[in-house]
Design an enzyme around this catalytic site. Structure first.
Site, PDB file in Angstrom:
ATOM      1  CG  HIS A  94     -18.775   0.996   0.133  1.00 21.38           C
ATOM      2  ND1 HIS A  94     -17.501   0.817  -0.367  1.00 21.38           N
ATOM      3  CD2 HIS A  94     -19.610   0.810  -0.908  1.00 21.38           C
ATOM      4  CE1 HIS A  94     -17.571   0.520  -1.637  1.00 21.38           C
ATOM      5  NE2 HIS A  94     -18.840   0.510  -1.999  1.00 21.38           N
TER       6      HIS A  94
ATOM      7  CG  ASP B  83      -1.927   1.066   1.268  1.00 15.74           C
ATOM      8  OD1 ASP B  83      -3.115   0.738   1.370  1.00 15.74           O
ATOM      9  OD2 ASP B  83      -1.555   2.257   1.184  1.00 15.74           O
TER      10      ASP B  83
ATOM     11  CD  GLU C 211      -5.537  -1.341  -0.546  1.00 13.98           C
ATOM     12  OE1 GLU C 211      -5.844  -2.265   0.173  1.00 13.98           O
ATOM     13  OE2 GLU C 211      -6.315  -0.420  -0.858  1.00 13.98           O
TER      14      GLU C 211
HETATM   15  N1  DCP Z   1      -8.667   8.100  -1.157  1.00 13.25           N
HETATM   16  C1  DCP Z   1      -9.759   8.943  -1.388  1.00 13.25           C
HETATM   17  N2  DCP Z   1     -10.801   8.992  -0.505  1.00 13.25           N
HETATM   18  C2  DCP Z   1     -10.786   8.215   0.592  1.00 13.25           C
HETATM   19  C3  DCP Z   1      -9.698   7.357   0.852  1.00 13.25           C
HETATM   20  C4  DCP Z   1      -8.639   7.333  -0.042  1.00 13.25           C
HETATM   21  O1  DCP Z   1      -9.781   9.636  -2.395  1.00 13.25           O
HETATM   22  N3  DCP Z   1     -11.805   8.275   1.451  1.00 13.25           N
HETATM   23  C5  DCP Z   1      -7.549   8.094  -2.114  1.00 13.25           C
HETATM   24  C6  DCP Z   1      -6.447   9.040  -1.696  1.00 13.25           C
HETATM   25  C7  DCP Z   1      -5.369   8.169  -1.183  1.00 13.25           C
HETATM   26  C8  DCP Z   1      -5.568   6.897  -1.955  1.00 13.25           C
HETATM   27  O2  DCP Z   1      -6.967   6.812  -2.218  1.00 13.25           O
HETATM   28  O3  DCP Z   1      -4.081   8.736  -1.393  1.00 13.25           O
HETATM   29  C9  DCP Z   1      -5.110   5.668  -1.219  1.00 13.25           C
HETATM   30  O4  DCP Z   1      -5.860   5.502  -0.038  1.00 13.25           O
HETATM   31  P1  DCP Z   1      -5.193   4.999   1.298  1.00 13.25           P
HETATM   32  O5  DCP Z   1      -6.289   4.637   2.234  1.00 13.25           O
HETATM   33  O6  DCP Z   1      -4.167   3.961   0.996  1.00 13.25           O
HETATM   34  O7  DCP Z   1      -4.493   6.297   1.908  1.00 13.25           O
HETATM   35  P2  DCP Z   1      -3.109   6.932   1.587  1.00 13.25           P
HETATM   36  O8  DCP Z   1      -2.339   6.154   0.583  1.00 13.25           O
HETATM   37  O9  DCP Z   1      -3.313   8.355   1.229  1.00 13.25           O
HETATM   38  O10 DCP Z   1      -2.381   6.894   2.981  1.00 13.25           O
HETATM   39  P3  DCP Z   1      -1.758   5.648   3.752  1.00 13.25           P
HETATM   40  O11 DCP Z   1      -1.968   4.431   2.910  1.00 13.25           O
HETATM   41  O12 DCP Z   1      -0.323   5.992   3.925  1.00 13.25           O
HETATM   42  O13 DCP Z   1      -2.488   5.590   5.055  1.00 13.25           O
HETATM   43 MG    MG Z   2      -2.072   4.106   0.790  1.00  8.24          MG
END
Ligand code: DCP
Ligand code: MG
Length: 664
Positions: A596, A106, A198
């Site tokens: 969701h 991830d 991911e």
């Molecule tokens: N994303 C989004 N809305 C959300 C959750 C995520 O648009 N509610 C998008 C932005 C994130 C990407 O998906 O950058 C990946 O989600 P992650 O949950 O893996 O979060 P991040 O990669 O940003 O942070 P980390 O994985 O380090 O916690």
């Molecule tokens: Mg992430």
């Protein structure tokens, strides 16, 4: 939160739990109470707030009901359910497979990290990707203030006034995602992309062939990802996907965690693992399990298995027990046949027929291109319309011969639309089905390796990224199709889940329906039948079987008849599958469903903003004037909507949770 509490407690925010107060990686030292208070104060009085209250009240009611059920259980009942549970646990244990090594990778703060690559001045400063309405993600510096994905930007500003906002740029994220996938492919040709950032990789063979450990493979993979992209990622290695996912979060950012393929090690790991760490167990489930059964860790799920069997549906109870055993998906998912393809466009409500035609042209071209790419011809064309009042209608036509060209698709789609005019619409979709696909049902494009291709009945794996569409035309698309929750790896068939709920939880039929509606209702305080309002541009290849589409979504009429579905509100196909993206969540997983829904809502709000700007910019001047006049006319005839109390410093949260054409 009950109203009485609100007035009696001097710190009412303490019981105000929203998704925003749920910690993500990098939020350990956050002043949770401050975040709770700010979120509470800034959303108090809004529709969103009322909705949260309703959810809270609902949850409390559910907890009360379950407690009452629990109290009614006699010793004989409990010994019966203990036998049921023991038998099931033994069956589940027999399925344990410790022969595979799964890696879940991830990317760290993905969108934010990509933005920082292109603008290094952002490094070390708190920043968020998104806007005032919704944040997609925040970097780790911002997370220290309690800022996280899906939080409205104006709340984030309050938490950290120096926060820098960067608008989303999905093309960039897709580009970097592709680079990471090239690396993943070196380790597992059939890796399963779970979202843009991911993936799940079966590294069993790499480990064997190169005689190195899973940890070593993971170190190397992470370095290669960094070399290819300049971005860091975190990873988890475990005997199954569910655990690998949990593990990848443990040493975030830029870290990894390995759980050996050893039953004792797994059981130790599970024994202290809070249930909330399991994807698929969210706030509501966590509260119910804690408040009704005193279950806090995954091990507790096993200890209390008889109660779970007594009060939950068999599928939910099985899921809980499999989590308690640390089980998860280990198999290489099988390819399923493609049943339909669809594309849809959401826009601000309009009666402009030229605009409708333009959308049909785009959709027909897109559908045709996808079909051509997959080598498919289809016979049933379905037009989906969502009216200004959120009524969803489908009009289907089955042809004598198979078609594929955009010209043919457009011709028939136009005919279907013509009979509906005049109409004010906010969504147009086209779907093709009844393909002349290969007899064995396999996909025509064997290079596709994303989860979307791999769903099989009973496999709780969520699908969603479609590599074919990684070069998406629309920014939203890549993200829409990118949500995965692998936590339900062990969920068996859930199609009869609502019946089980009625039978086992003591909910009567009415309550059960209410429960489902509740899920669809909450996300933006609109009527439950308006859930689909949250769908915006989707462009997906669907492989769910047509017989699953019984209640909603497009129907495949055998003849050229048409049908209208007023029950479109129920977005959980067969009671467990999200009609927008295929994520599978049983009815009892209220919080997960809510989160969701919020996810789709966040997407919608982001895209809607962008799209209305885009539509407006591209409309001929005449139409723009017309739109403006209509907007003025509308506002003249209506009372101003009531928003949350505002001191003028922030935009009331209602503005983001009610449907408006605020960009026009
Ligand atoms: N994303 C989004 N809305 C959300 C959750 C995520 O648009 N509610 C998008 C932005 C994130 C990407 O998906 O950058 C990946 O989600 P992650 O949950 O893996 O979060 P991040 O990669 O940003 O942070 P980390 O994985 O380090 O916690
Ligand atoms: Mg992430």
């Amino acid at each position: 939160m009950a109203k009485s509490e609100e007035t009696s407690s001097p710190r009412p925010w303490e019981s105000y739990h929203t998704v925003y107060t749920n910690a993500k990686a990098g939020m350990d030292g956050v002043d949770k109470e401050k975040v709770q208070r700010v979120v509470y104060e800034m959303s108090k009085g809004s529709k969103y707030f009322e909705n949260e209250e309703r959810k809270e009240a609902y949850m409390k009611q559910k907890i009360e009901n379950m407690r009452a059920q629990l109290a009614k259980l006699k010793a004989t009942d409990l010994s019966h359910y203990q036998r049921v549970a023991d038998k099931k646990i033994a069956e589940l244990e027999a399925t344990r497979d410790l022969s595979r090594t799964w890696l879940h990778v991830d990317m760290d703060a993905f969108y934010a990290a990509v933005e920082t690559l292109s603008n290094p001045s952002l490094k070390g400063r708190p920043m968020a990707v998104g806007g005032m309405s919704m944040i997609s993600t925040a970097n780790y510096e911002a997370r220290k203030f309690g800022i996280r994905a899906a939080m409205p930007g104006f709340i984030a500003c309050k938490l950290c006034p120096e926060l820098i906002f960067v608008p989303t740029d999905f093309k960039k994220y897709t580009y970097y995602s592709d680079l990471t996938r090239k690396v993943f492919q070196e380790y597992d040709h059939n890796f399963m992309a779970a979202s843009l950032d991911e993936a799940y990789l079966d590294i069993t063979n790499v480990c064997k062939e190169r005689d190195i450990t899973g940890g070593e493979v993971t170190e190397e993979l992470r370095q290669n990802v960094y070399k290819a992209t300049g971005l860091t990622c975190s990873a988890g290695v475990a005997p199954n996907r569910l655990l690998a996912k949990v593990c990848s979060d443990i040493n975030k950012p830029n870290g990894q965690f390995l759980l050996p393929n050893d039953r004792a090690a797994i059981m130790t790991f599970i024994s202290s693992l809070p249930i909330r760490k399991i994807g698929g167990i969210g706030k509501v489930t966590e509260h119910i399990l804690r408040d009704v059964f005193e279950i806090k860790t995954c091990e507790d799920l096993l200890q209390k298995s008889s109660f779970l069997c007594a009060l939950f549906s068999p599928s939910s109870a099985d899921f809980f027990m499999s989590v308690g055993l640390g089980l998860g998906g280990t198999d290489a998912p099988q390819v399923r046949s493609r049943k339909s393809m669809s594309s849809e466009r959401t826009f601000s409500a309009t009666k402009d027929e030229t605009f409708f035609h333009q959308k049909l042209v785009e959709l027909a071209e897109m559908l045709s291109a996808d079909m051509e790419k997959a080598g498919l011809h289809g016979r049933t064309l379905t037009l989906k319309l969502k009216t200004a009042s959120f009524e969803v209608k489908t009009r289907a036509l089955t042809l004598q011969s198979y078609i594929q060209s955009s010209k043919d698709i457009l011709k028939h789609a136009s005919k279907l639309l013509k009979s509906e005019l005049p109409v004010s619409l906010r969504l147009i979709g086209l779907r093709m089905s009844h393909f002349n696909e290969d007899k064995d049902g396999t996909l025509s494009d064997p290079t596709q390796r994303t989860l979307l291709n791999y769903i099989k009945p009973g496999d709780g794996n969520m699908k969603l990224v479609d590599e074919e569409h990684s070069d998406v035309k629309d920014d939203s698309e890549s993200h829409y199709n990118s949500y995965i929750d692998p936590s339900l790896d062990h969920l068996p068939e859930l199609s009869n889940n609502s019946e089980h709920l009625v039978e086992h939880s003591g909910l009567d039929d009415h309550e059960c329906k209410y429960q489902i509606n509740e899920n669809t209702q909450v996300e933006n305080s609109v009527k439950s039948s308006e859930f689909d309002a949250h769908v915006t541009e989707t462009h997906s290849l669907e492989r769910r079987s047509q017989d699953q589409l019984t209640m909603i979504d497009f129907s495949d009429n055998e003849t050229g008849s048409s049908s209208s579905y007023h029950k479109e509100a129920l977005i959980w196909l067969e009671d467990y599958k999200c009609s927008l993206c295929g994520v599978e969540l049983p009815p009892s997983f209220l919080e997960e469903r809510q989160e969701h829904s919020d996810f789709h809502l966040a997407e919608k709000l982001q895209v809607e903003e962008e799209e209305s700007r885009h539509i407006y910019k591209n409309l001929p001047l005449k139409n723009r004037m017309r739109q403006k006049e209509a907007a003025v006319g509308q506002s003249k005839g209506k009372k101003k909507p009531k928003h949350s109390p505002s001191n003028g410093k922030h935009i009331p949260i209602d503005a983001f949770f009610t449907k408006t054409n605020h960009n026009l």
